[in-house]
Design a protein around this motif. Structure first.
Motif, PDB file in Angstrom:
ATOM      1  N   SER A   1      -0.197  86.642 -38.408  1.00 32.28           N
ATOM      2  CA  SER A   1      -0.246  85.640 -37.335  1.00 32.28           C
ATOM      3  C   SER A   1       0.474  86.131 -36.092  1.00 32.28           C
ATOM      4  N   TYR A   2       1.635  86.751 -36.284  1.00 33.93           N
ATOM      5  CA  TYR A   2       2.436  87.179 -35.143  1.00 33.93           C
ATOM      6  C   TYR A   2       1.769  88.283 -34.325  1.00 33.93           C
ATOM      7  N   THR A   3       0.789  88.960 -34.894  1.00 35.93           N
ATOM      8  CA  THR A   3       0.077  89.972 -34.113  1.00 35.93           C
ATOM      9  C   THR A   3      -0.551  89.361 -32.862  1.00 35.93           C
ATOM     10  N   ARG A   4      -0.771  88.048 -32.874  1.00 39.97           N
ATOM     11  CA  ARG A   4      -1.384  87.369 -31.732  1.00 39.97           C
ATOM     12  C   ARG A   4      -0.381  87.098 -30.609  1.00 39.97           C
ATOM     13  N   VAL A   5       0.907  87.242 -30.886  1.00 38.90           N
ATOM     14  CA  VAL A   5       1.938  86.926 -29.895  1.00 38.90           C
ATOM     15  C   VAL A   5       1.935  87.974 -28.785  1.00 38.90           C
ATOM     16  N   SER A   6       2.039  87.519 -27.558  1.00 35.63           N
ATOM     17  CA  SER A   6       2.006  88.431 -26.414  1.00 35.63           C
ATOM     18  C   SER A   6       3.241  89.314 -26.372  1.00 35.63           C
ATOM     19  N   ARG A   7       3.134  90.450 -25.706  1.00 30.05           N
ATOM     20  CA  ARG A   7       4.283  91.346 -25.575  1.00 30.05           C
ATOM     21  C   ARG A   7       5.423  90.644 -24.851  1.00 30.05           C
ATOM     22  N   ALA A   8       5.111  89.885 -23.813  1.00 27.57           N
ATOM     23  CA  ALA A   8       6.160  89.202 -23.054  1.00 27.57           C
ATOM     24  C   ALA A   8       6.934  88.229 -23.940  1.00 27.57           C
ATOM     25  N   ASP A   9       6.230  87.490 -24.780  1.00 30.26           N
ATOM     26  CA  ASP A   9       6.916  86.541 -25.657  1.00 30.26           C
ATOM     27  C   ASP A   9       7.701  87.268 -26.743  1.00 30.26           C
ATOM     28  N   ALA A  10       7.162  88.365 -27.262  1.00 28.62           N
ATOM     29  CA  ALA A  10       7.908  89.152 -28.243  1.00 28.62           C
ATOM     30  C   ALA A  10       9.204  89.682 -27.621  1.00 28.62           C
ATOM     31  N   ASP A  11       9.142  90.147 -26.378  1.00 26.31           N
ATOM     32  CA  ASP A  11      10.337  90.639 -25.701  1.00 26.31           C
ATOM     33  C   ASP A  11      11.373  89.529 -25.517  1.00 26.31           C
ATOM     34  N   ALA A  12      10.900  88.316 -25.246  1.00 30.98           N
ATOM     35  CA  ALA A  12      11.829  87.196 -25.063  1.00 30.98           C
ATOM     36  C   ALA A  12      12.526  86.846 -26.379  1.00 30.98           C
ATOM     37  N   ILE A  13      11.770  86.811 -27.476  1.00 26.98           N
ATOM     38  CA  ILE A  13      12.381  86.544 -28.785  1.00 26.98           C
ATOM     39  C   ILE A  13      13.411  87.614 -29.109  1.00 26.98           C
ATOM     40  N   PHE A  14      13.031  88.855 -28.815  1.00 21.81           N
ATOM     41  CA  PHE A  14      13.902  89.994 -29.041  1.00 21.81           C
ATOM     42  C   PHE A  14      15.216  89.854 -28.269  1.00 21.81           C
ATOM     43  N   ALA A  15      15.111  89.448 -27.019  1.00 29.08           N
ATOM     44  CA  ALA A  15      16.305  89.266 -26.188  1.00 29.08           C
ATOM     45  C   ALA A  15      17.187  88.168 -26.765  1.00 29.08           C
ATOM     46  N   TYR A  16      16.590  87.105 -27.236  1.00 29.13           N
ATOM     47  CA  TYR A  16      17.366  86.010 -27.832  1.00 29.13           C
ATOM     48  C   TYR A  16      18.101  86.475 -29.088  1.00 29.13           C
ATOM     49  N   LEU A  17      17.409  87.181 -29.972  1.00 34.60           N
ATOM     50  CA  LEU A  17      18.060  87.662 -31.192  1.00 34.60           C
ATOM     51  C   LEU A  17      19.207  88.614 -30.866  1.00 34.60           C
ATOM     52  N   ARG A  18      19.023  89.419 -29.834  1.00 29.77           N
ATOM     53  CA  ARG A  18      20.078  90.339 -29.434  1.00 29.77           C
ATOM     54  C   ARG A  18      21.299  89.614 -28.864  1.00 29.77           C
ATOM     55  N   SER A  19      21.108  88.382 -28.422  1.00 31.39           N
ATOM     56  CA  SER A  19      22.214  87.619 -27.848  1.00 31.39           C
ATOM     57  C   SER A  19      23.051  86.924 -28.911  1.00 31.39           C
ATOM     58  N   MET A  20      22.575  86.911 -30.158  1.00 26.95           N
ATOM     59  CA  MET A  20      23.287  86.221 -31.224  1.00 26.95           C
ATOM     60  C   MET A  20      24.473  87.046 -31.708  1.00 26.95           C
ATOM     61  N   PRO A  21      25.506  86.405 -32.266  1.00 28.17           N
ATOM     62  CA  PRO A  21      26.642  87.174 -32.797  1.00 28.17           C
ATOM     63  C   PRO A  21      26.203  88.039 -33.977  1.00 28.17           C
ATOM     64  N   PRO A  22      26.631  89.286 -34.026  1.00 24.11           N
ATOM     65  CA  PRO A  22      26.273  90.129 -35.168  1.00 24.11           C
ATOM     66  C   PRO A  22      27.004  89.678 -36.429  1.00 24.11           C
ATOM     67  N   VAL A  23      26.325  89.786 -37.564  1.00 25.73           N
ATOM     68  CA  VAL A  23      26.909  89.436 -38.859  1.00 25.73           C
ATOM     69  C   VAL A  23      26.813  90.663 -39.750  1.00 25.73           C
ATOM     70  N   ASN A  24      27.949  91.154 -40.205  1.00 27.35           N
ATOM     71  CA  ASN A  24      27.993  92.393 -40.979  1.00 27.35           C
ATOM     72  C   ASN A  24      27.796  92.097 -42.466  1.00 27.35           C
ATOM     73  N   VAL A  25      26.571  91.692 -42.801  1.00 26.10           N
ATOM     74  CA  VAL A  25      26.224  91.351 -44.178  1.00 26.10           C
ATOM     75  C   VAL A  25      24.969  92.119 -44.556  1.00 26.10           C
ATOM     76  N   PRO A  26      25.000  92.872 -45.677  1.00 23.37           N
ATOM     77  CA  PRO A  26      23.805  93.630 -46.067  1.00 23.37           C
ATOM     78  C   PRO A  26      22.691  92.720 -46.566  1.00 23.37           C
ATOM     79  N   SER A  27      21.469  93.177 -46.405  1.00 24.84           N
ATOM     80  CA  SER A  27      20.322  92.459 -46.941  1.00 24.84           C
ATOM     81  C   SER A  27      20.197  92.761 -48.433  1.00 24.84           C
ATOM     82  N   ARG A  28      19.882  91.750 -49.208  1.00 22.42           N
ATOM     83  CA  ARG A  28      19.758  91.916 -50.652  1.00 22.42           C
ATOM     84  C   ARG A  28      18.396  92.511 -50.983  1.00 22.42           C
ATOM     85  N   PRO A  29      18.345  93.487 -51.875  1.00 23.93           N
ATOM     86  CA  PRO A  29      17.046  94.087 -52.239  1.00 23.93           C
ATOM     87  C   PRO A  29      16.132  93.064 -52.904  1.00 23.93           C
ATOM     88  N   HIS A  30      14.844  93.231 -52.688  1.00 27.26           N
ATOM     89  CA  HIS A  30      13.855  92.371 -53.333  1.00 27.26           C
ATOM     90  C   HIS A  30      13.823  92.641 -54.831  1.00 27.26           C
TER      91      HIS A  30
END
Length: 431
Positions: A129-158
């Motif tokens: 579904s996300y393949t339909r998202v425009s580059r401009a909107d993807a860049d905006a989401i990206f900027a928002y995620l980059r603005s969040m506080p970093p959390v030093n927690v590893p991802s759990r393996p599947h």
């Protein structure tokens, strides 16, 4: 429109983001409120704000935040038919999150379903579904995620079963079920309709729940939006098309009210869809909600929804259930839903002419009688009225009887349900 992925995300999946390259406004587009171009602090602040809005539209927090945990730190277990997957940390932490990803890396993951190193992402991350998202909107989401506080927690393996833990198998899945490409407006439709289509088919990824999946975990494209049982959640995502329980005869305002507040004159949302409204849809603008409603109302019927396992009763026993259910309804339900089934909307939804009551699958009304529940608490409906649970006071046959009664009364065209089906759902998970 429930957005919990059916497969879950790859640990690298949304570990998608960025060594933040400067992004700038380029202007306004019917499909998004802004794009990127360069670079004052106020421009960047606006871009982050826009990205937050789009992340809400995509309901990213629902999958990437455990209850009581840090936002977007991942770790949410997601049971699938192929094993349990755990959502990744997508905070801008350099070690465990998305801190070393670029904007190009992020867009590639959204658009092509490939992580930073080029490996294939599991389709629980809704890149189809996300393949339909425009580059401009993807860049905006990206900027928002980059603005969040970093959390030093590893991802759990599947914890995937063999052979599904072999990512090479995704090549076949992608060949069958994935078509890359940004959303293209339909020039024969209005700007509002196209905006709604962009949100529903792209960031909203509504088809992930409202389209049945096959044994390979791929969508049954011939029955797109025709509804289906959500694997392992034991909720039935209703058809959005114009036949079984679609929206073709709904007023656009009623659809908009349901999406925005969780209640309308035609009914209320419960179960997974209540989470979608609470976490995501209530935060969208009235204009975007109306655009989604406009698009949803026009989705054509493509085929009948797939048959669901329904325990059939004999005609004689069905008649007994109907008679028994009438008394239970009078004693337990009529005070709120009225003897004529018209209810007192929006607080107590109508049961008469309610498509969700009459669907091929009786899963949802059975679960509501057993477990009760509330619509989401939203700004437009901050103190929702709830449905009490009857699992402790009604037997399996009594639940089957009252559900049979509401499915077959006041002109409803449902069929009787079996006490065995009630028994099977009595122990179903509540989430």
């Amino acid at each position: 429109m429930n957005r919990k992925p059916l497969f879950a995300l790859s640990a690298a999946v949304v570990a998608t983001a960025i060594a933040l390259a400067p992004v700038l406004w380029t202007g306004t587009d019917p499909l998004h409120n802004g794009a990127a171009v360069a670079a004052t602090p106020s421009d960047q602040a606006e871009l982050i704000k826009h990205g937050e809005y789009l992340a809400r539209a995509g309901d990213c927090v629902a999958c990437h935040t455990v209850r009581g945990g840090k936002p977007f730190a991942g770790g949410l277990p997601m049971a699938t038919p192929f094993g349990t997957m755990y959502t990744p940390n997508i905070t801008p932490d350099d070690q465990y999150g998305i801190g070393t990803w670029s904007a190009d890396d992020f867009y590639r993951a959204m658009h092509t379903g490939r992580s930073k190193d080029g490996s294939l992402l599991y389709p629980g991350f809704p890149f189809a579904s996300y393949t339909r998202v425009s580059r401009a909107d993807a860049d905006a989401i990206f900027a928002y995620l980059r603005s969040m506080p970093p959390v030093n927690v590893p991802s759990r393996p599947h914890e995937l079963k063999f052979p599904f833990n072999n990512r090479n198998l995704l090549i076949g899945w992608r060949t069958l079920f994935f078509r890359e490409g940004e959303f293209k407006p339909d020039p024969t439709k209005s700007v509002e309709w196209n905006r709604g289509a962009y949100l529903v088919e792209g960031l909203g990824h509504c088809s992930m729940c409202h389209t049945s999946i096959n044994i390979a975990g791929g969508p049954v494209s011939s029955a797109a939006f025709a509804g289906g049982l959500i694997p392992l959640q034991n909720w039935y995502a209703p058809s959005l098309t114009s036949a079984e329980s679609g929206l073709g005869d709904w007023d656009i305002q009623d659809i908009a009210d349901l999406l925005k507040t969780g209640v309308s004159q035609r009914g209320a949302v419960f179960g997974p869809m209540a989470d979608v409204v609470h976490n995501s849809l209530q935060y969208l603008s009235d204009e975007d909600i109306r655009a989604m409603a406009t698009y949803l109302k026009t989705i054509p019927q493509r085929s009948e929804p797939p048959e669901t396992m329904q325990m059939e009763t004999s005609e004689a026993f069905g008649g007994e259930l109907l008679q028994q259910g009438q008394k239970i309804y009078h004693d337990q339900c009529a005070k709120c839903h009225a003897e004529n089934g018209l209810g007192m909307p929006p607080n107590f939804p109508p049961l008469a002419n309610n498509q969700s009551i009459q669907m091929h699958s009786a899963v949802n009304p059975i679960r509501m009688v057993l477990n009760g529940g509330y619509p989401p608490s939203t700004t437009g409906n901050p103190k929702p009225y709830g449905m009490p649970p009857f699992a402790q006071s009604l037997s399996n046959q009594e639940v089957a009887a009252v559900v049979t009664y509401i499915r077959m009364s006041w002109g409803n065209k449902g069929t009787p349900v079996s006490p065995q089906q009630v028994a099977d759902l009595r122990s179903a998970p509540l989430d």
